[in-house]
Design a protein around this motif. Structure first.
Motif, mmCIF file in Angstrom:
data_model
loop_
_atom_site.group_PDB
_atom_site.id
_atom_site.type_symbol
_atom_site.label_atom_id
_atom_site.label_comp_id
_atom_site.label_asym_id
_atom_site.label_seq_id
_atom_site.Cartn_x
_atom_site.Cartn_y
_atom_site.Cartn_z
ATOM 1 N N SER A 153 14.445 39.778 12.402
ATOM 2 C CA SER A 153 13.209 39.823 13.175
ATOM 3 C C SER A 153 12.862 41.262 13.533
ATOM 4 O O SER A 153 13.713 42.026 13.975
ATOM 5 C CB SER A 153 13.353 38.988 14.446
ATOM 6 N N GLY A 154 11.599 41.619 13.321
ATOM 7 C CA GLY A 154 11.138 42.978 13.576
ATOM 8 C C GLY A 154 11.022 43.825 12.330
ATOM 9 O O GLY A 154 10.490 44.939 12.387
ATOM 10 N N VAL A 155 11.515 43.338 11.190
ATOM 11 C CA VAL A 155 11.420 44.050 9.920
ATOM 12 C C VAL A 155 10.213 43.511 9.138
ATOM 13 O O VAL A 155 10.011 42.294 9.059
ATOM 14 C CB VAL A 155 12.706 43.870 9.083
ATOM 15 N N GLU A 156 9.410 44.410 8.587
ATOM 16 C CA GLU A 156 8.262 43.997 7.769
ATOM 17 C C GLU A 156 8.765 43.502 6.410
ATOM 18 O O GLU A 156 9.420 44.226 5.667
ATOM 19 C CB GLU A 156 7.299 45.163 7.568
ATOM 20 N N ALA A 157 8.447 42.256 6.093
ATOM 21 C CA ALA A 157 8.992 41.621 4.898
ATOM 22 C C ALA A 157 8.582 42.307 3.608
ATOM 23 O O ALA A 157 9.362 42.394 2.658
ATOM 24 C CB ALA A 157 8.579 40.150 4.853
ATOM 25 N N ASP A 158 7.354 42.804 3.546
ATOM 26 C CA ASP A 158 6.847 43.359 2.292
ATOM 27 C C ASP A 158 7.207 44.817 2.054
ATOM 28 O O ASP A 158 6.995 45.335 0.956
ATOM 29 C CB ASP A 158 5.320 43.218 2.234
ATOM 30 N N SER A 159 7.738 45.498 3.075
ATOM 31 C CA SER A 159 7.959 46.934 2.915
ATOM 32 C C SER A 159 9.277 47.449 3.456
ATOM 33 O O SER A 159 9.705 48.546 3.113
ATOM 34 C CB SER A 159 6.826 47.705 3.606
ATOM 35 N N GLY A 160 9.921 46.692 4.334
ATOM 36 C CA GLY A 160 11.123 47.187 4.994
ATOM 37 C C GLY A 160 10.825 48.090 6.172
ATOM 38 O O GLY A 160 11.748 48.625 6.796
ATOM 39 N N GLU A 161 9.557 48.276 6.521
ATOM 40 C CA GLU A 161 9.208 49.137 7.646
ATOM 41 C C GLU A 161 9.617 48.493 8.966
ATOM 42 O O GLU A 161 9.627 47.268 9.110
ATOM 43 C CB GLU A 161 7.708 49.415 7.649
ATOM 44 N N VAL A 162 9.958 49.325 9.919
ATOM 45 C CA VAL A 162 10.300 48.879 11.270
ATOM 46 C C VAL A 162 9.452 49.701 12.228
ATOM 47 O O VAL A 162 9.683 50.895 12.391
ATOM 48 C CB VAL A 162 11.799 49.069 11.562
ATOM 49 N N THR A 163 8.468 49.062 12.837
ATOM 50 C CA THR A 163 7.519 49.795 13.667
ATOM 51 C C THR A 163 7.847 49.709 15.153
ATOM 52 O O THR A 163 7.138 50.293 15.977
ATOM 53 C CB THR A 163 6.091 49.270 13.437
ATOM 54 N N GLY A 164 8.880 48.991 15.501
ATOM 55 C CA GLY A 164 9.348 48.900 16.887
ATOM 56 C C GLY A 164 10.839 48.662 16.845
ATOM 57 O O GLY A 164 11.533 49.201 15.991
ATOM 58 N N GLU A 165 11.329 47.824 17.732
ATOM 59 C CA GLU A 165 12.746 47.448 17.672
ATOM 60 C C GLU A 165 12.907 46.223 16.780
ATOM 61 O O GLU A 165 12.025 45.364 16.701
ATOM 62 C CB GLU A 165 13.291 47.186 19.072
ATOM 63 N N ALA A 166 14.053 46.141 16.106
ATOM 64 C CA ALA A 166 14.322 45.035 15.194
ATOM 65 C C ALA A 166 15.767 44.593 15.347
ATOM 66 O O ALA A 166 16.631 45.353 15.804
ATOM 67 C CB ALA A 166 14.057 45.450 13.753
ATOM 68 N N VAL A 167 16.023 43.368 14.967
ATOM 69 C CA VAL A 167 17.384 42.848 14.956
ATOM 70 C C VAL A 167 18.203 43.619 13.935
ATOM 71 O O VAL A 167 17.729 43.921 12.836
ATOM 72 C CB VAL A 167 17.378 41.341 14.627
ATOM 73 N N ARG A 168 19.433 43.928 14.302
ATOM 74 C CA ARG A 168 20.373 44.530 13.366
ATOM 75 C C ARG A 168 21.426 43.467 13.051
ATOM 76 O O ARG A 168 22.281 43.165 13.871
ATOM 77 C CB ARG A 168 21.020 45.780 13.968
ATOM 78 N N ALA A 169 21.318 42.880 11.860
ATOM 79 C CA ALA A 169 22.162 41.743 11.489
ATOM 80 C C ALA A 169 23.411 42.189 10.744
ATOM 81 O O ALA A 169 23.426 43.234 10.087
ATOM 82 C CB ALA A 169 21.363 40.765 10.639
#
Length: 500
Positions: free
Chosen positions: A158-174
């Motif tokens: 969650s928080g990762v852009e599916a089409d690009s891998g971009e992270v524009t805020g905070e995201a889950v680190r799995a």
């Protein structure tokens, strides 16, 4: 070969498949695969599923439904499953009912259950999500990481852009991501890739409904092995190809040595070196054919690699111009990238391969380096389109892009893309963070140039070179620091590893 498809392609495929299945069957299919993967992870972690403490972080969409149905399956196997609804009142009703019927419970205190969890499922947002995590999700996500549980993302962190891998805020680190139907580009490209952890693909039957040409592809050993040149009985050094290397300067003679070292191990039959570093090159590699210049007077070559350590003096500028005037494939790296003009590259009829790192790519595009690093896929595509060249964008995830067929330079790849369309971007899966060391790019330039001279199209030469280069670094390192010379020395072992 791993392939990744866009969100639109996945959505279209899901609609077509769901029209042929009973209602809810596709979600339950995904949940079954997710539960099986989680059970395997719990067995690796604890030796059992029974008694494991599992927490589901659930949003309002189908991603949360997948997590809930998977949680129900784990509860039926004896796991203690608690759900933390992050959109109360909008939680997937069927999934929540299934979980409660199987013995799962809604957590009274999210932070209490997260502090003792063995595994946390991230079902907050799925492939349709945009932007970083919402503020209300941040405390529980941080608590999940702080509690020491294994975090498993459902389809995409969650928080990762599916089409690009971009992270524009905070995201889950799995620690691991279980994805459905096909890989998503954001799982293979940084910064999303490094947040996804180990990847597991669950087949839910989308294959026949996905486009035949994906957005992204990642080569594996067998794919690279099919690309690598193999000499035959009647081969001699000239039939195998001759690569010209223009590199090094009085200030950077080592760049010449390292570029030649990569070229000698890249499959071409001979290496011609042109530049001020001839004495240093011959001292290390006496088999090299050395010429003081200009490149056009050095003798026939099947490809040129130009740029590493050249500096920006008049000799360097003239050498780059001379090489780009040749009617053979040309690789341009490092200082050479600062000395070329967009129009010159676009007007070439022979393939051109540009190999920038993020800073060099930013200069070529006229943007900040941070913009390139945040949006690597967009940057490599834009560079390929703008320059009409194949582009290898170096970095934590190295990408190779080619312009649409019919563009000026570098388009002869033999790809199976639609007429007029750019072929899939390739992402390199090999490498190690230890590869970020001075001179490693010089080795890559020589290696890719040699593969060009051996007859590989630019896209294949770049992809195979990046793969071998990363694998060589991994073999040389084994967890310890490596120097560029180590990477070059281990290239034969990497080649043998690939061809088996």
């Amino acid at each position: 070969m791993r392939t990744a498809h866009s969100v639109d392609a996945v959505r279209n495929a899901e609609r077509e498949l769901m029209a042929r299945l009973p209602e809810g069957a596709l979600m339950k299919r995904a949940a079954a695969g997710l539960a099986t993967a989680c059970a395997g992870l719990l067995k690796d972690l604890l030796g059992r599923v029974y008694g494991a403490r599992v927490v589901l972080l659930v949003g309002s969409g189908d991603n949360g439904g997948d997590a809930l149905y998977a949680g129900a399956r784990l509860a039926r196997r004896g796991a203690g499953v608690r759900v933390v609804p992050l959109a109360p009142g909008r939680t997937h009703p069927g999934g929540l009912a299934a979980l409660l019927a199987a013995g799962g419970r809604v957590a009274e205190d999210p932070f209490e259950v997260l502090a003792t969890a063995d595994l946390v499922l991230d079902g907050i947002t799925g492939i349709g999500g945009h932007g970083g995590l919402r503020p209300d999700a941040l405390p529980v996500v941080r608590a999940a990481r702080g509690g020491g549980a294994m975090v498993v993302a459902v389809d995409l962190p969650s928080g990762v852009e599916a089409d690009s891998g971009e992270v524009t805020g905070e995201a889950v680190r799995a620690d691991a991501t279980v994805t459905f139907g096909t890989y998503k580009p954001g799982l293979l490209i940084d910064p999303g890739h490094e947040r996804a952890g180990a990847l597991r693909l669950v087949d839910i039957g989308l294959g026949p409904y996905l486009p035949s040409v994906p957005e992204l592809e990642a080569l594996q050993h067998a794919d690279v092995a099919r690309l690598l040149p193999v000499p035959v009985g009647e081969s001699d050094k000239y039939r195998r190809g001759v690569v010209g290397v223009v590199a090094g300067s009085a200030r950077y003679p080592g760049a010449a040595v390292l570029a030649v070292s990569g070229a000698l191990r890249g499959g071409a039959g001979a290496v011609r070196y042109v530049g001020p570093g001839g004495e240093a090159v011959l001292a290390r590699f006496p088999e090299t054919l050395v010429h003081e210049g200009p490149p056009s007077g050095a003798g026939r070559v099947q490809a040129w690699a130009v740029g590493p350590g050249l500096g920006d003096g008049s000799w360097a500028a003239a050498a780059v111009a001379d090489v780009l005037a040749a009617d053979v494939p040309v690789l341009v790296d490092a200082d050479g990238l600062r000395l070329l003009a967009e129009r010159t590259v676009r007007e070439r009829t022979a393939p051109t391969l540009l190999t920038p790192h993020a800073g060099e790519a930013a200069a070529l595009l006229g943007v900040d380096r941070e913009e390139v690093e945040a949006g690597r896929l967009a940057a490599v595509r834009e560079l390929a389109a703008r320059y009409g060249a194949t582009v290898l964008l170096k970095g934590s995830t190295t990408l190779v892009a080619e312009p649409a067929s019919g563009s000026a330079s570098g388009s002869a790849s033999g790809s199976a893309s639609e007429p007029g369309a750019a072929p899939p971007v390739r992402v390199n899966p090999t490498g190690t963070p230890w590869l970020a060391t001075a001179g490693s790019g010089d080795v890559l330039s020589g290696l890719a140039g040699s593969l060009l001279a051996a007859g590989l199209p630019a896209r294949d030469a770049a992809s195979a070179a990046a793969y071998l280069h990363g694998l060589s670094a991994r073999l040389a390192s084994r967890g310890a620091p490596v120097a560029a010379d180590d990477v070059a020395a281990w290239l034969p072992e990497a080649w043998r590893n690939v061809v088996g």
